[in-house]
Design a protein around this motif. Structure first.
Motif, PDB file in Angstrom:
ATOM      1  N   ILE A 101      -7.919   2.609  -1.930  1.00 45.93           N
ATOM      2  CA  ILE A 101      -8.548   1.717  -0.945  1.00 45.93           C
ATOM      3  C   ILE A 101      -9.624   2.481  -0.180  1.00 45.93           C
ATOM      4  O   ILE A 101     -10.741   1.996   0.012  1.00 45.93           O
ATOM      5  CB  ILE A 101      -7.504   1.118   0.021  1.00 45.93           C
ATOM      6  CG1 ILE A 101      -6.553   0.188  -0.744  1.00 45.93           C
ATOM      7  CG2 ILE A 101      -8.186   0.368   1.166  1.00 45.93           C
ATOM      8  CD1 ILE A 101      -5.373  -0.309   0.064  1.00 45.93           C
ATOM      9  N   GLU A 119     -11.907  -6.344  -0.130  1.00 49.11           N
ATOM     10  CA  GLU A 119     -10.660  -7.065  -0.387  1.00 49.11           C
ATOM     11  C   GLU A 119     -10.663  -7.709  -1.780  1.00 49.11           C
ATOM     12  O   GLU A 119      -9.666  -7.661  -2.489  1.00 49.11           O
ATOM     13  CB  GLU A 119     -10.464  -8.119   0.696  1.00 49.11           C
ATOM     14  CG  GLU A 119      -9.028  -8.515   0.873  1.00 49.11           C
ATOM     15  CD  GLU A 119      -8.810  -9.299   2.144  1.00 49.11           C
ATOM     16  OE1 GLU A 119      -9.429 -10.368   2.300  1.00 49.11           O
ATOM     17  OE2 GLU A 119      -8.021  -8.840   2.982  1.00 49.11           O
ATOM     18  N   ARG A 177      -5.283  -6.406   6.236  1.00 50.81           N
ATOM     19  CA  ARG A 177      -6.748  -6.449   6.282  1.00 50.81           C
ATOM     20  C   ARG A 177      -7.287  -5.837   7.574  1.00 50.81           C
ATOM     21  O   ARG A 177      -8.342  -5.201   7.578  1.00 50.81           O
ATOM     22  CB  ARG A 177      -7.212  -7.904   6.141  1.00 50.81           C
ATOM     23  CG  ARG A 177      -8.722  -8.073   6.250  1.00 50.81           C
ATOM     24  CD  ARG A 177      -9.107  -9.542   6.243  1.00 50.81           C
ATOM     25  NE  ARG A 177     -10.493  -9.743   6.588  1.00 50.81           N
ATOM     26  CZ  ARG A 177     -11.455 -10.032   5.718  1.00 50.81           C
ATOM     27  NH1 ARG A 177     -11.172 -10.173   4.445  1.00 50.81           N
ATOM     28  NH2 ARG A 177     -12.700 -10.198   6.122  1.00 50.81           N
ATOM     29  N   TYR A 181       0.123  -4.660   2.825  1.00 53.91           N
ATOM     30  CA  TYR A 181      -1.335  -4.616   2.984  1.00 53.91           C
ATOM     31  C   TYR A 181      -1.717  -5.345   4.264  1.00 53.91           C
ATOM     32  O   TYR A 181      -1.192  -6.419   4.569  1.00 53.91           O
ATOM     33  CB  TYR A 181      -2.013  -5.278   1.778  1.00 53.91           C
ATOM     34  CG  TYR A 181      -3.487  -5.509   1.995  1.00 53.91           C
ATOM     35  CD1 TYR A 181      -4.393  -4.479   1.868  1.00 53.91           C
ATOM     36  CD2 TYR A 181      -3.963  -6.768   2.357  1.00 53.91           C
ATOM     37  CE1 TYR A 181      -5.744  -4.679   2.083  1.00 53.91           C
ATOM     38  CE2 TYR A 181      -5.314  -6.977   2.577  1.00 53.91           C
ATOM     39  CZ  TYR A 181      -6.189  -5.933   2.439  1.00 53.91           C
ATOM     40  OH  TYR A 181      -7.530  -6.144   2.668  1.00 53.91           O
ATOM     41  N   VAL A 241       0.858  -1.189   0.000  1.00 57.40           N
ATOM     42  CA  VAL A 241       0.000   0.000   0.000  1.00 57.40           C
ATOM     43  C   VAL A 241       0.892   1.237   0.000  1.00 57.40           C
ATOM     44  O   VAL A 241       1.814   1.350   0.812  1.00 57.40           O
ATOM     45  CB  VAL A 241      -0.925   0.006   1.236  1.00 57.40           C
ATOM     46  CG1 VAL A 241      -1.763   1.274   1.283  1.00 57.40           C
ATOM     47  CG2 VAL A 241      -1.813  -1.229   1.244  1.00 57.40           C
ATOM     48  N   SER A 279      -3.259   4.075  -1.013  1.00 57.80           N
ATOM     49  CA  SER A 279      -4.216   4.017   0.099  1.00 57.80           C
ATOM     50  C   SER A 279      -5.460   4.832  -0.233  1.00 57.80           C
ATOM     51  O   SER A 279      -6.553   4.520   0.239  1.00 57.80           O
ATOM     52  CB  SER A 279      -3.577   4.509   1.394  1.00 57.80           C
ATOM     53  OG  SER A 279      -3.183   5.861   1.271  1.00 57.80           O
TER      54      SER A 279
END
Length: 149
Positions: free
Chosen positions: A108, A92, A63, A61, A51, A105
């Motif tokens: 994301i 994901e 989770r 990365y 990331v 990021s």
């Protein structure tokens, strides 16, 4: 597979079925030594993902970071743990389907906000207020007005 109860390595699979996320298999096992049953999950190994943070630093990365943000956004909302897990699985899956080794990021964060917007408006605004770093009430109100339209 080692038995978590007695430590013996002789266990056998008595049932296998795919998990709804289609990325793992649930296996029900039984120990040949003590006879106790336990469950394991076999997950598809994915490419390592890095990331790219806002300051251009890079990190592996994780989770649990998405899970923490989503859980905080959904705090005291009528959203089940199952729904939150499904949401995180969807996020994901979308991230890994991009098949990139590095992902910003910011991308994301946008994916998380899109998924939260579909799930719960209050959770979305909570997440967006932290993610977008609202500095004042006007910025916050602008985001609320966008949601109302």
């Amino acid at each position: 597979m080692k038995c978590p109860f007695c430590g013996q390595e002789n266990t056998r699979v008595i049932d296998s079925r795919p998990v709804p996320d289609n990325n793992s298999i649930r296996r029900r096992r039984q120990c040949d030594e003590c006879g106790k049953r336990f469950t394991t999950y076999e997950k598809i190994e994915t490419i390592p993902l890095v990331v790219i943070k806002k300051d251009q630093s890079r990190e592996q990365y994780d989770r649990s970071k998405i899970q923490g943000g989503v859980t905080r956004a959904c705090y005291k909302r009528p959203i089940s743990v199952k729904k939150i897990e499904e949401l995180i699985d969807d996020i994901e899956t979308e991230i890994f389907n991009k098949e990139e080794r590095e992902i910003p990021s910011t991308l994301i964060g946008e994916i998380v906000m899109d998924k939260l917007k579909e799930l719960d408006a209050v959770a979305y605004v909570r997440f967006a207020s932290v993610y977008r770093e609202f500095k004042d009430i006007d910025t916050f109100m602008d985001e609320l007005k966008k949601m109302m339209n």
